[in-house]
Design a protein around this motif. Structure first.
Motif, mmCIF file in Angstrom:
data_model
loop_
_atom_site.group_PDB
_atom_site.id
_atom_site.type_symbol
_atom_site.label_atom_id
_atom_site.label_comp_id
_atom_site.label_asym_id
_atom_site.label_seq_id
_atom_site.Cartn_x
_atom_site.Cartn_y
_atom_site.Cartn_z
ATOM 1 N N ALA A 183 1.014 -1.010 0.235
ATOM 2 C CA ALA A 183 -0.071 -0.109 0.146
ATOM 3 C C ALA A 183 0.753 1.445 -0.065
ATOM 4 O O ALA A 183 0.636 2.294 -0.438
ATOM 5 C CB ALA A 183 -0.959 0.122 1.440
ATOM 6 N N ARG A 186 0.122 1.625 -5.710
ATOM 7 C CA ARG A 186 -0.965 2.198 -5.779
ATOM 8 C C ARG A 186 -1.798 2.919 -6.819
ATOM 9 O O ARG A 186 -3.549 2.826 -6.976
ATOM 10 C CB ARG A 186 -1.066 3.295 -4.625
ATOM 11 N N ARG A 233 -5.849 1.465 -7.740
ATOM 12 C CA ARG A 233 -6.287 2.777 -8.046
ATOM 13 C C ARG A 233 -6.985 2.296 -9.782
ATOM 14 O O ARG A 233 -8.107 2.413 -9.523
ATOM 15 C CB ARG A 233 -5.726 3.859 -8.607
ATOM 16 N N PRO A 262 -9.667 2.880 -3.032
ATOM 17 C CA PRO A 262 -8.112 2.744 -3.600
ATOM 18 C C PRO A 262 -6.850 3.692 -2.607
ATOM 19 O O PRO A 262 -6.155 3.873 -3.123
ATOM 20 C CB PRO A 262 -8.152 3.428 -4.914
ATOM 21 N N ASP A 263 -7.733 5.066 -2.152
ATOM 22 C CA ASP A 263 -6.642 5.829 -0.999
ATOM 23 C C ASP A 263 -7.148 5.775 0.322
ATOM 24 O O ASP A 263 -6.492 6.545 0.523
ATOM 25 C CB ASP A 263 -7.591 7.116 -1.833
ATOM 26 N N GLU A 264 -7.785 4.526 0.880
ATOM 27 C CA GLU A 264 -7.898 4.539 1.810
ATOM 28 C C GLU A 264 -6.240 3.851 2.977
ATOM 29 O O GLU A 264 -5.668 3.097 1.925
ATOM 30 C CB GLU A 264 -8.795 3.474 2.545
ATOM 31 N N THR A 287 -5.735 1.083 3.718
ATOM 32 C CA THR A 287 -5.604 -0.327 3.383
ATOM 33 C C THR A 287 -6.475 -0.117 2.638
ATOM 34 O O THR A 287 -7.555 -0.641 2.563
ATOM 35 C CB THR A 287 -6.605 -1.373 4.685
ATOM 36 N N PRO A 288 -6.158 -0.229 1.350
ATOM 37 C CA PRO A 288 -6.936 -0.142 -0.174
ATOM 38 C C PRO A 288 -7.217 -0.584 0.155
ATOM 39 O O PRO A 288 -6.978 -2.253 0.003
ATOM 40 C CB PRO A 288 -5.573 -0.114 -1.250
ATOM 41 N N TRP A 289 -8.839 -1.585 -1.094
ATOM 42 C CA TRP A 289 -9.787 -2.136 -0.835
ATOM 43 C C TRP A 289 -10.337 -2.493 -2.349
ATOM 44 O O TRP A 289 -10.259 -1.060 -2.838
ATOM 45 C CB TRP A 289 -10.202 -2.780 0.399
#
Length: 726
Positions: free
Chosen positions: A51, A57, A61, A83-85, A87-89
């Motif tokens: 991440a 990342r 994204r 995507p920008d948190e 922890t991307p999910w």
């Protein structure tokens, strides 16, 4: 199959309550989650160490953006993303079905009408992908999930917009060899466009129709070279002439269209819209687009998932003071209620299934805190009865281990089906080897498949515990992976001869070796002759070549020698003919045969002539073995059926592996594969059927126990071990 949540897993992500693991790979973990509305979703979560990498990342994204722009009933829709948190999910709709790769591997090629329907729907999905200005770049069987209403294209992880500058380095091939276009194989990134996806679709359709890669197998470099320079192998496409659901020319049309998709020149390939139009009319209807055996397979595997306690709570989410449910899991009834808006999600008769497909490329990597025991067996071919008994025996052992309060870790089950084919055995072994969490494998279930798989297991030092195969061809080689959990075929022949000379008091047996069953037949014969010579008993031997249908002259010749007993070393069908010949001649002396005769075909074809035959086997009948009473009771409760042949032996082998995994724990972790292989060979384990002790140099079972079965009233009646055995 799904697996339990681990202690380090989050309880929620992006508003989704996480229920179980669907798979893990080098880039992240995929969970089964439930949204606030009750809908199920596959939630991909990026590993923390990735991440923080800007390039990764950015790629993630791009995946989110690409998948979100594709609107098609045959592409898995995005239901949420972050995507920008920190922890991307990414969350997509949960698809109840296996991948195309798993379905073909398990059940064989699809019929022409299914491949045409598959091609039409995937072409429609690619039309939507390309209309969104995206090139998928990784169209392959593992990225196509099957459901009764049609396929779903997934995974836009390496997709990119048309004309977009790639984030990969110059010269790096992105995608999967065997399903790459020539322009991808040569890393001509400026030439990549929708025609590359069409080429991959052609590869996928050829694979679905034949079970083979159109440019062969081997190293990545070899496959890529053939992709660029060689013509595809399309032999067998449309061989069924369109099948029951198509017209006579459907197969020829499919082969011609596939060849056009595989043109070396991108400009010569049809576009997705043309493919969809040319395959029009092959629409699904209530699951009819799939062959019945695939629908049944989906339903069977779905039922097995629902039978497992694998939808787990995390400890931190338990209400204050509430006891943890059995195995830490939510009940099966609760799983059935996890539908959208609280609606019931059931396994329909047509095959609609709640089944999480774990692809090989999503297997847990080294370091993941999840471990498994594999079953490598014929689960859908001619030997599926024994293969499924293996699976059920191992499953029961694992479930009992996981139910223990003092267990140091849980173990999941991982299966691989070779359909009884030596050619498929290597791929089955590779799928288990790639799953780094698999620490031991029970199987394969035939000697031929052992030959096809042993090199793969040996290279990985993944222990393979052999329950049914008994040829001793492996013993003379310096293998470290195989472990013989049964007496070798030679020992069974020796045991039969001991029974004849000591218990039956024979003085002059006849011995007929039918080479149709070689190498088993000659190994049985060798054991019999060695025991006869040791007992100083004379015998009358005869050998017949493989494939001889009429054994009457040999039977007559042996009887003319005035023998007082008869030993037949060969297959069940040959034994039936011998039995009829002996009965017609009025011979009523002892008649014996090896394990290969103890098959329904012998009883069916020999009829009354089978009565009284004595057979030496490596397996027991647990319902007639007092020591197996608790196993039999537990098996019946679990599977609502009596245990099949080899179920208790597979159960013993699994418990042997579990015993050594537990004994070898260090810092809460089980031993790795290579260390486990050493521990297993040094083990002494008392199972239900026998005591397991092995030769440390070659993994051979040190006992020479031979179990006896006599045909009585048209059934095989278990008598116990030959006196003087284990």
């Amino acid at each position: 199959m799904s697996g339990p949540l681990l202690p380090g897993d989050p309880g929620t992500i992006g508003g989704h309550r996480l229920l179980a693991r669907l798979g893990a790979g080098g880039m992240g973990v995929v969970y089964l989650g439930r949204s606030a509305t009750g809908a199920l979703a596959a939630v991909k979560v990026v590993l923390p160490e990735l991440a923080d990498e800007p390039d990764f990342r950015a790629r993630f994204r791009r995946e989110v953006e690409a998948a979100g722009r594709v609107i098609s009933p045959w592409a898995v829709p995005v239901t949420g993303a972050g995507p920008d948190e920190p922890t991307p999910w990414l969350a997509t709709a949960f698809v109840p079905g296996p991948s195309l790769g798993e379905a073909v591997h398990r059940s064989g090629p699809l019929p022409t009408h299914s491949v045409r329907a598959l091609g039409r729907m995937l072409a429609a999905a690619l039309r939507a992908v390309h209309a969104a200005g995206i090139v998928h770049r990784d169209v392959k069987p593992a990225n196509v999930l099957l459901a009764v209403d049609g396929p779903r294209l997934i995974d836009f992880g390496i997709a990119r917009s048309t004309g977009h500058t790639a984030l990969t380095a110059t010269g790096l091939v992105a995608g999967t060899p065997g399903f790459l276009s020539p322009e991808q194989a040569e890393a001509r990134l400026d030439s990549l466009g929708p025609p590359s996806d069409v080429f991959a679709l052609g590869c996928l359709l050829a694979y679905a129709a034949t079970g083979r890669l159109p440019f062969g197998e081997g190293t990545a470099q070899a496959v890529l070279y053939r992709t660029v320079h060689d013509e595809p192998d399309l032999e067998g496409i449309g061989a069924d002439g369109g099948g029951a659901h198509g017209h006579a020319a459907a197969g020829d049309e499919l082969r011609a269209l596939t060849r056009e998709c595989l043109a070396k020149d991108p400009a010569a390939r049809p576009d997705a819209a043309e493919i969809e139009s040319r395959l029009a009319g092959d629409a699904p209807s209530g699951g009819a687009w799939l062959p019945p055996h695939v629908v049944r397979d989906i339903a069977d595997r779905s039922a097995r998932m629902l039978a497992l306690p694998d939808i787990d709570r995390t400890v931190t989410d338990l209400p204050n003071g509430a006891p943890a449910p059995p195995h830490g899991g939510v009940s099966r009834r609760r799983v059935l209620a996890l539908g959208s808006g609280g609606a019931v999600l059931a396994v329909a008769g047509a095959g609609a299934a709640l089944w999480a497909a774990t692809r090989d490329d999503a297997a847990p990597p080294a370091g993941e805190e999840t471990w498994a025991v594999g079953v490598h067996a014929d689960l859908s071919g001619p030997g599926k009865a024994a293969g499924r008994a293996h699976e059920q025996g191992v499953r029961l052992a694992l479930e009992q281990h996981n139910a223990r309060a003092d267990k140091p870790f849980e173990l999941r089950l991982r299966t691989a089906d070779d359909r009884g084919s030596q050619q498929r055995a290597r791929a089955a072994a590779q799928s288990l080897v790639r799953d780094r969490g698999v620490l031991a494998v029970i199987g394969p279930t035939t000697d031929a498949c052992v030959d096809g798989a042993v090199a793969t297991y040996e290279e990985a030092l993944l222990p393979m515990l052999l329950v049914k195969p008994g040829a001793f061809r492996l013993v003379g080689r310096r293998y470290r992976a195989p472990l013989h959990c049964r007496s070798l075929v030679y020992a069974l022949g020796f045991g039969l001869a001991v029974q004849l000379t000591r218990q039956e008091k024979v003085s002059y047996p006849g011995l007929l070796q039918d080479r149709t069953a070689d190498p088993v037949a000659w190994q049985v014969t060798q054991g019999v002759t060695d025991a006869m010579r040791k007992a100083r008993t004379r015998f009358y031997p005869r050998v017949v070549p493989s494939g001889l249908d009429d054994l009457g002259p040999q039977v007559t010749d042996i009887l003319d020698a005035k023998v007082d007993s008869f030993v037949y070393a060969g297959p069940a069908e040959g034994a039936a003919g011998v039995a009829r010949g002996l009965a017609a001649a009025g011979f009523d002396g002892p008649r014996v045969g090896p394990e290969e005769v103890a098959e329904p075909a012998f009883l069916d074809e020999a009829g009354a002539a089978a009565e009284g035959w004595l057979l030496g086997t490596s397996f027991v009948d647990p319902e007639r073995l007092p020591a197996a009473a608790s196993f039999t009771s537990a098996f019946r409760r679990r599977f609502d059926a009596p245990p099949g042949r080899y179920a208790v032996e597979a159960y013993d082998a699994a418990n042997l592996a579990i015993d050594q995994l537990v004994r070898g724990v260090r810092d809460g972790r089980p031993p790795e594969r290579a260390r486990l292989a050493t521990l297993l060979r040094a083990a002494r384990y008392r199972g239900i059927t026998k005591t397991y002790v092995f030769n440390r140099d070659n993994g051979r079972f040190e006992g020479e126990v031979c179990y006896l079965h006599r045909v009585e009233n048209g059934e095989f009646r278990f008598l116990g071990a030959v006196p003087g055995g284990d």
